[in-house]
Design an enzyme around this catalytic site. Sequence first.
Site, PDB file in Angstrom:
ATOM      1  N   ASN A 173       4.198   4.151   9.570  1.00 54.43           N
ATOM      2  CA  ASN A 173       3.082   3.988   8.639  1.00 54.43           C
ATOM      3  C   ASN A 173       2.176   2.810   8.995  1.00 54.43           C
ATOM      4  O   ASN A 173       1.005   2.794   8.603  1.00 54.43           O
ATOM      5  CB  ASN A 173       3.648   3.796   7.221  1.00 54.43           C
ATOM      6  CG  ASN A 173       2.612   3.307   6.237  1.00 54.43           C
ATOM      7  OD1 ASN A 173       1.730   4.054   5.825  1.00 54.43           O
ATOM      8  ND2 ASN A 173       2.710   2.040   5.865  1.00 54.43           N
ATOM      9  N   THR A 197      -7.267  -1.512  10.767  1.00 55.34           N
ATOM     10  CA  THR A 197      -8.630  -1.084  11.083  1.00 55.34           C
ATOM     11  C   THR A 197      -9.399  -2.261  11.666  1.00 55.34           C
ATOM     12  O   THR A 197      -9.160  -3.417  11.289  1.00 55.34           O
ATOM     13  CB  THR A 197      -9.377  -0.569   9.844  1.00 55.34           C
ATOM     14  OG1 THR A 197      -9.387  -1.603   8.849  1.00 55.34           O
ATOM     15  CG2 THR A 197      -8.719   0.679   9.277  1.00 55.34           C
ATOM     16  N   TYR A 202     -10.060   3.923  15.264  1.00 57.05           N
ATOM     17  CA  TYR A 202      -9.075   4.357  14.267  1.00 57.05           C
ATOM     18  C   TYR A 202      -8.866   5.866  14.328  1.00 57.05           C
ATOM     19  O   TYR A 202      -7.728   6.364  14.343  1.00 57.05           O
ATOM     20  CB  TYR A 202      -9.550   3.931  12.883  1.00 57.05           C
ATOM     21  CG  TYR A 202      -8.607   4.257  11.754  1.00 57.05           C
ATOM     22  CD1 TYR A 202      -7.532   3.429  11.464  1.00 57.05           C
ATOM     23  CD2 TYR A 202      -8.808   5.387  10.957  1.00 57.05           C
ATOM     24  CE1 TYR A 202      -6.673   3.718  10.415  1.00 57.05           C
ATOM     25  CE2 TYR A 202      -7.953   5.680   9.910  1.00 57.05           C
ATOM     26  CZ  TYR A 202      -6.890   4.848   9.638  1.00 57.05           C
ATOM     27  OH  TYR A 202      -6.034   5.136   8.603  1.00 57.05           O
ATOM     28  N   GLY A 233      -6.138  11.396   2.486  1.00 55.38           N
ATOM     29  CA  GLY A 233      -7.561  11.145   2.342  1.00 55.38           C
ATOM     30  C   GLY A 233      -7.750   9.747   1.783  1.00 55.38           C
ATOM     31  O   GLY A 233      -7.016   8.823   2.139  1.00 55.38           O
ATOM     32  N   TYR A 234      -8.724   9.593   0.889  1.00 53.41           N
ATOM     33  CA  TYR A 234      -8.953   8.281   0.285  1.00 53.41           C
ATOM     34  C   TYR A 234      -7.927   8.044  -0.821  1.00 53.41           C
ATOM     35  O   TYR A 234      -7.888   8.765  -1.809  1.00 53.41           O
ATOM     36  CB  TYR A 234     -10.375   8.195  -0.268  1.00 53.41           C
ATOM     37  CG  TYR A 234     -11.405   7.981   0.812  1.00 53.41           C
ATOM     38  CD1 TYR A 234     -11.683   6.707   1.302  1.00 53.41           C
ATOM     39  CD2 TYR A 234     -12.089   9.070   1.366  1.00 53.41           C
ATOM     40  CE1 TYR A 234     -12.616   6.520   2.309  1.00 53.41           C
ATOM     41  CE2 TYR A 234     -13.025   8.879   2.376  1.00 53.41           C
ATOM     42  CZ  TYR A 234     -13.283   7.598   2.842  1.00 53.41           C
ATOM     43  OH  TYR A 234     -14.202   7.411   3.847  1.00 53.41           O
ATOM     44  N   ILE A 235      -7.101   7.021  -0.615  1.00 55.09           N
ATOM     45  CA  ILE A 235      -6.003   6.716  -1.523  1.00 55.09           C
ATOM     46  C   ILE A 235      -6.283   5.372  -2.189  1.00 55.09           C
ATOM     47  O   ILE A 235      -6.805   4.440  -1.572  1.00 55.09           O
ATOM     48  CB  ILE A 235      -4.662   6.650  -0.751  1.00 55.09           C
ATOM     49  CG1 ILE A 235      -4.448   7.953   0.043  1.00 55.09           C
ATOM     50  CG2 ILE A 235      -3.507   6.400  -1.709  1.00 55.09           C
ATOM     51  CD1 ILE A 235      -4.401   9.219  -0.789  1.00 55.09           C
ATOM     52  N   GLY A 287       0.794  -1.219   0.000  1.00 48.04           N
ATOM     53  CA  GLY A 287       0.000   0.000   0.000  1.00 48.04           C
ATOM     54  C   GLY A 287       0.828   1.271   0.000  1.00 48.04           C
ATOM     55  O   GLY A 287       1.809   1.411  -0.735  1.00 48.04           O
ATOM     56  N   GLN A 300     -14.804   9.814  12.011  1.00 49.14           N
ATOM     57  CA  GLN A 300     -15.523   9.013  11.024  1.00 49.14           C
ATOM     58  C   GLN A 300     -16.424   8.015  11.739  1.00 49.14           C
ATOM     59  O   GLN A 300     -15.956   7.263  12.603  1.00 49.14           O
ATOM     60  CB  GLN A 300     -14.547   8.261  10.122  1.00 49.14           C
ATOM     61  CG  GLN A 300     -15.207   7.376   9.075  1.00 49.14           C
ATOM     62  CD  GLN A 300     -16.075   8.154   8.097  1.00 49.14           C
ATOM     63  OE1 GLN A 300     -15.688   9.241   7.647  1.00 49.14           O
ATOM     64  NE2 GLN A 300     -17.239   7.632   7.771  1.00 49.14           N
TER      65      GLN A 300
END
Length: 241
Positions: free
Chosen positions: A82, A86, A147, A178-180, A13, A141
């Site tokens: 890193n 989740t 998380y 953000g959303y990757i 990732g 969120q």
Amino acid sequence: MTRVALVTGGSRGIGEAISKQLKNEGYAVAATYAGNDEKAAAFSKETSIKTYKWDVADYDASEKGIRQVESELGPIDTVVANAGITRDAMFHRMTPQQWNDVIGTNLNGVFNTIHPIWPGMRERKFGRIIVISSINGQKGQAGQTNYAATKAGDLGIIKSLAQEGARVGITANAVCPGYIGTEMVRSIPEDVLNSKIIPQIPAGRLGEPEEIARCVSFLASEKSGFINGSTISANGAQFFV
């Protein structure tokens, strides 16, 4: 002089993109992973980046692994924390195990990674610490209380370390993606991505792991020495702080 960089969760990732970026810029990179031996072996074969297996939630394992990295590659100058997991659930359904698992990896894991390296950075009067937080640590969120709590806590860590390390040449900063478009995000059903997630992003697309890696590259460089305790929000204008 070749700088040594440690990237936790560095074989998949966003971490994979960071490891590759730093290697391409001349760093000696050590990438950690927690469990996927097959993926780590393939990553090392492709990139020639050494991988090391340990659980960042375990302080003793982290310290032992870090000492092995330093014995093989040299003192660690750059840390990219890193590694993250989740365990999503709405709060009324969240179990103590789900809470503790995420706290252990995403928050304690940052301490366990940085703490054994910190004294050496102080002695050498140089260090670059970059923590990969999240947009959800900035805004929260639903379904991710655990998380979001860890990723918000990561920002408190870097702000505090920046104040402690500034006088001895250490910087501590964060990147909040953000959303990757990682494997995990792209596994979301396409109709959900297109109807619920991408419409929230003014840029109209997912980010790419390489875009986060370039943020890390800058924060790790000599050019970023006056940037300390800061957060780069890389989210396609989805959220502002």
